[in-house]
Structure formats: C-alpha cells, structure tokens
Scaffold this motif. Structure first.
Motif, PDB file in Angstrom:
ATOM      1  N   MET A  70       0.826  -1.196   0.000  1.00 33.16           N
ATOM      2  CA  MET A  70       0.000   0.000   0.000  1.00 33.16           C
ATOM      3  C   MET A  70       0.872   1.263   0.000  1.00 33.16           C
ATOM      4  SD  MET A  70      -3.035   1.284  -0.040  1.00 33.16           S
ATOM      5  CE  MET A  70      -4.434   0.547   0.711  1.00 33.16           C
ATOM      6  N   LEU A  71       2.015   1.200   0.694  1.00 34.33           N
ATOM      7  CA  LEU A  71       2.894   2.368   0.746  1.00 34.33           C
ATOM      8  C   LEU A  71       3.385   2.745  -0.650  1.00 34.33           C
ATOM      9  CD1 LEU A  71       4.476   4.528   2.264  1.00 34.33           C
ATOM     10  CD2 LEU A  71       6.303   2.850   2.589  1.00 34.33           C
ATOM     11  N   TRP A  72       3.767   1.747  -1.460  1.00 33.01           N
ATOM     12  CA  TRP A  72       4.217   2.041  -2.814  1.00 33.01           C
ATOM     13  C   TRP A  72       3.096   2.665  -3.631  1.00 33.01           C
ATOM     14  CZ3 TRP A  72       8.786   3.096  -3.979  1.00 33.01           C
ATOM     15  CH2 TRP A  72       9.877   2.398  -3.468  1.00 33.01           C
ATOM     16  N   PHE A  73       1.870   2.180  -3.441  1.00 32.20           N
ATOM     17  CA  PHE A  73       0.750   2.764  -4.194  1.00 32.20           C
ATOM     18  C   PHE A  73       0.615   4.244  -3.871  1.00 32.20           C
ATOM     19  CE2 PHE A  73      -3.583   4.141  -4.853  1.00 32.20           C
ATOM     20  CZ  PHE A  73      -3.777   3.760  -6.174  1.00 32.20           C
ATOM     21  N   THR A 100      -8.936   3.915  -8.360  1.00 30.35           N
ATOM     22  CA  THR A 100      -7.809   3.452  -9.164  1.00 30.35           C
ATOM     23  C   THR A 100      -7.076   2.311  -8.467  1.00 30.35           C
ATOM     24  OG1 THR A 100      -7.558   5.642 -10.142  1.00 30.35           O
ATOM     25  CG2 THR A 100      -5.666   4.169 -10.283  1.00 30.35           C
ATOM     26  N   TYR A 101      -6.878   2.441  -7.166  1.00 31.03           N
ATOM     27  CA  TYR A 101      -6.198   1.370  -6.428  1.00 31.03           C
ATOM     28  C   TYR A 101      -6.998   0.066  -6.493  1.00 31.03           C
ATOM     29  CZ  TYR A 101      -4.335  -1.623  -2.865  1.00 31.03           C
ATOM     30  OH  TYR A 101      -3.822  -2.714  -2.214  1.00 31.03           O
ATOM     31  N   LEU A 102      -8.270   0.146  -6.195  1.00 30.80           N
ATOM     32  CA  LEU A 102      -9.086  -1.067  -6.191  1.00 30.80           C
ATOM     33  C   LEU A 102      -9.096  -1.759  -7.550  1.00 30.80           C
ATOM     34  CD1 LEU A 102     -12.155   0.039  -4.047  1.00 30.80           C
ATOM     35  CD2 LEU A 102     -10.381  -1.607  -3.426  1.00 30.80           C
ATOM     36  N   LEU A 103      -9.298  -1.012  -8.603  1.00 31.68           N
ATOM     37  CA  LEU A 103      -9.328  -1.605  -9.940  1.00 31.68           C
ATOM     38  C   LEU A 103      -7.953  -2.113 -10.363  1.00 31.68           C
ATOM     39  CD1 LEU A 103     -11.731   0.859 -11.799  1.00 31.68           C
ATOM     40  CD2 LEU A 103     -12.214  -1.493 -11.071  1.00 31.68           C
ATOM     41  N   SER A 104      -6.899  -1.436  -9.966  1.00 32.24           N
ATOM     42  CA  SER A 104      -5.546  -1.888 -10.294  1.00 32.24           C
ATOM     43  C   SER A 104      -5.222  -3.187  -9.574  1.00 32.24           C
ATOM     44  CB  SER A 104      -4.512  -0.823  -9.915  1.00 32.24           C
ATOM     45  OG  SER A 104      -4.683   0.326 -10.690  1.00 32.24           O
ATOM     46  N   HIS A 105      -5.538  -3.219  -8.303  1.00 33.69           N
ATOM     47  CA  HIS A 105      -5.238  -4.388  -7.473  1.00 33.69           C
ATOM     48  C   HIS A 105      -6.072  -5.598  -7.874  1.00 33.69           C
ATOM     49  CE1 HIS A 105      -4.139  -6.699  -3.958  1.00 33.69           C
ATOM     50  NE2 HIS A 105      -5.402  -6.818  -3.635  1.00 33.69           N
ATOM     51  N   ARG A 106      -7.345  -5.377  -8.141  1.00 31.64           N
ATOM     52  CA  ARG A 106      -8.269  -6.480  -8.412  1.00 31.64           C
ATOM     53  C   ARG A 106      -8.338  -6.907  -9.871  1.00 31.64           C
ATOM     54  NH1 ARG A 106      -9.530  -8.863  -3.657  1.00 31.64           N
ATOM     55  NH2 ARG A 106      -9.976  -7.276  -2.119  1.00 31.64           N
ATOM     56  N   TRP A 107      -7.791  -6.079 -10.797  1.00 33.15           N
ATOM     57  CA  TRP A 107      -7.924  -6.435 -12.195  1.00 33.15           C
ATOM     58  C   TRP A 107      -6.688  -6.129 -13.044  1.00 33.15           C
ATOM     59  CZ3 TRP A 107      -9.021  -3.311 -16.750  1.00 33.15           C
ATOM     60  CH2 TRP A 107      -9.306  -4.094 -17.880  1.00 33.15           C
ATOM     61  N   ALA A 148       4.417   2.962 -14.906  1.00 33.72           N
ATOM     62  CA  ALA A 148       5.782   2.479 -14.656  1.00 33.72           C
ATOM     63  C   ALA A 148       6.001   2.205 -13.171  1.00 33.72           C
ATOM     64  CB  ALA A 148       6.801   3.494 -15.170  1.00 33.72           C
ATOM     65  N   GLY A 149       5.571   3.113 -12.330  1.00 36.79           N
ATOM     66  CA  GLY A 149       5.753   2.934 -10.893  1.00 36.79           C
ATOM     67  C   GLY A 149       4.950   1.776 -10.332  1.00 36.79           C
ATOM     68  N   HIS A 150       3.709   1.672 -10.747  1.00 38.51           N
ATOM     69  CA  HIS A 150       2.882   0.585 -10.229  1.00 38.51           C
ATOM     70  C   HIS A 150       3.330  -0.772 -10.775  1.00 38.51           C
ATOM     71  CE1 HIS A 150       0.402   3.229  -8.023  1.00 38.51           C
ATOM     72  NE2 HIS A 150      -0.240   3.746  -9.060  1.00 38.51           N
ATOM     73  N   TYR A 151       3.718  -0.818 -12.031  1.00 37.92           N
ATOM     74  CA  TYR A 151       4.162  -2.079 -12.621  1.00 37.92           C
ATOM     75  C   TYR A 151       5.442  -2.575 -11.953  1.00 37.92           C
ATOM     76  CZ  TYR A 151       5.146  -5.643 -16.127  1.00 37.92           C
ATOM     77  OH  TYR A 151       5.381  -6.847 -16.758  1.00 37.92           O
ATOM     78  N   ARG A 152       6.389  -1.648 -11.724  1.00 37.26           N
ATOM     79  CA  ARG A 152       7.701  -2.025 -11.184  1.00 37.26           C
ATOM     80  C   ARG A 152       7.754  -2.060  -9.650  1.00 37.26           C
ATOM     81  NH1 ARG A 152      10.215  -4.141 -15.332  1.00 37.26           N
ATOM     82  NH2 ARG A 152      10.372  -2.782 -17.120  1.00 37.26           N
ATOM     83  N   LEU A 153       6.931  -1.284  -8.985  1.00 36.17           N
ATOM     84  CA  LEU A 153       7.046  -1.163  -7.531  1.00 36.17           C
ATOM     85  C   LEU A 153       5.811  -1.656  -6.771  1.00 36.17           C
ATOM     86  CD1 LEU A 153       8.666   2.389  -7.496  1.00 36.17           C
ATOM     87  CD2 LEU A 153       9.829   0.208  -7.160  1.00 36.17           C
ATOM     88  N   GLY A 184       1.368   6.920  -6.577  1.00 39.26           N
ATOM     89  CA  GLY A 184       0.170   7.704  -6.874  1.00 39.26           C
ATOM     90  C   GLY A 184       0.358   9.185  -6.604  1.00 39.26           C
ATOM     91  N   CYS A 185       1.002   9.502  -5.486  1.00 37.12           N
ATOM     92  CA  CYS A 185       1.257  10.915  -5.174  1.00 37.12           C
ATOM     93  C   CYS A 185       2.219  11.534  -6.181  1.00 37.12           C
ATOM     94  CB  CYS A 185       1.803  11.052  -3.753  1.00 37.12           C
ATOM     95  SG  CYS A 185       0.557  10.837  -2.476  1.00 37.12           S
ATOM     96  N   THR A 186       3.227  10.774  -6.601  1.00 38.72           N
ATOM     97  CA  THR A 186       4.163  11.277  -7.612  1.00 38.72           C
ATOM     98  C   THR A 186       3.429  11.551  -8.922  1.00 38.72           C
ATOM     99  OG1 THR A 186       5.986  10.074  -6.592  1.00 38.72           O
ATOM    100  CG2 THR A 186       6.276  10.778  -8.892  1.00 38.72           C
ATOM    101  N   ALA A 187       2.619  10.587  -9.355  1.00 37.79           N
ATOM    102  CA  ALA A 187       1.865  10.766 -10.603  1.00 37.79           C
ATOM    103  C   ALA A 187       0.874  11.926 -10.485  1.00 37.79           C
ATOM    104  CB  ALA A 187       1.134   9.476 -10.977  1.00 37.79           C
TER     105      ALA A 187
END
Length: 125
Positions: free
Chosen positions: A1-4, A109-116, A47-52, A8-11
């Motif tokens: 969750m911390l990486w998200f 965005t988090y929920l849809l990213s995590h679940r799908w 890029a951040g979500h895919y890699r981190l 997310g804050c960076t984006a």
C-alpha cells in the motif's frame, strides 16, 4: 500500500503541476490542461505501479499496460466530470479543484488496479 501511495502521489503531482503550468504559462484552458496532465501522469503511474506497487504480479507487460490504461481512463473520466462541475461552480480555484479531484479518484484506481489491472492471468491447462 505504501508504494501505491508514493507512486500515486508522484503521478498526481506530475499531473497537477503540468496542468497548472499549462494553464498559467501557456494559457491552456483548465479542462484541456487536465487532459494533458493525465496523459503525462499515466506513464509515470503505470511504470511505478508495474515495477514497484504490484511487483511480482506476473502479469505480462502488454496486458498490464492495456488493463491499467483502461483503469486510468475510467478514473480520468470520473475526474473530468467532477472537475468540470467544480470549475463551473468556481473557476478561480482550478488548482484546488484538480488536487481534490485527483485525491477522490485515487481509491477507485487502487481497487481496480489491485483487483484487475495487475491480476495475473492463470496459465492454461
């Protein structure tokens, strides 16, 4: 969750800062600046979500990219509607409205990213 949160804050900061610069320095209308800010932030976010954030998910890059783009576009659609309503109500606070809108859409965005978007496709038989 911390990486998200960090990604997310960076984006969101990239989105917000680019949009505000376009508005204040280039005279771009806030709604269009929002679109351009989102397009730039999309690459930072993916890029951040895919890699981190979702590392080790095992989803192939092209599938994750398509899914995440769909998630992001859905979130942006919601963002655009909320932002347009807030701008109609009080256009002078475009920066505040954009920051508020970005924060509101982050949870979806988090929920849809995590679940799908980053959900691994099971191998065939």
């Amino acid at each position: 969750m911390l990486w998200f949160v960090l990604v997310g804050c960076t984006a969101a900061l990239v989105h917000w800062a680019f949009a505000v610069v376009l508005i204040e320095r280039c005279g771009v209308q806030p709604r269009w600046a929002n679109v351009f800010g989102w397009l730039l932030a999309l690459s930072v976010s993916f890029a951040g979500h895919y890699r981190l954030t979702f590392r080790g998910h095992g989803t192939p890059l092209h599938i994750a990219a398509i899914r995440f783009s769909a998630v992001s576009a859905t979130g942006f659609g919601l963002n655009a509607v909320i932002y347009a309503l807030l701008l109609h109500w009080d256009p002078a606070h475009y920066g505040l409205w954009l920051a508020l809108t970005l924060a509101l859409v982050a949870g979806l965005t988090y929920l849809l990213s995590h679940r799908w978007a980053f959900l691994r496709i099971p191998a065939g038989p």
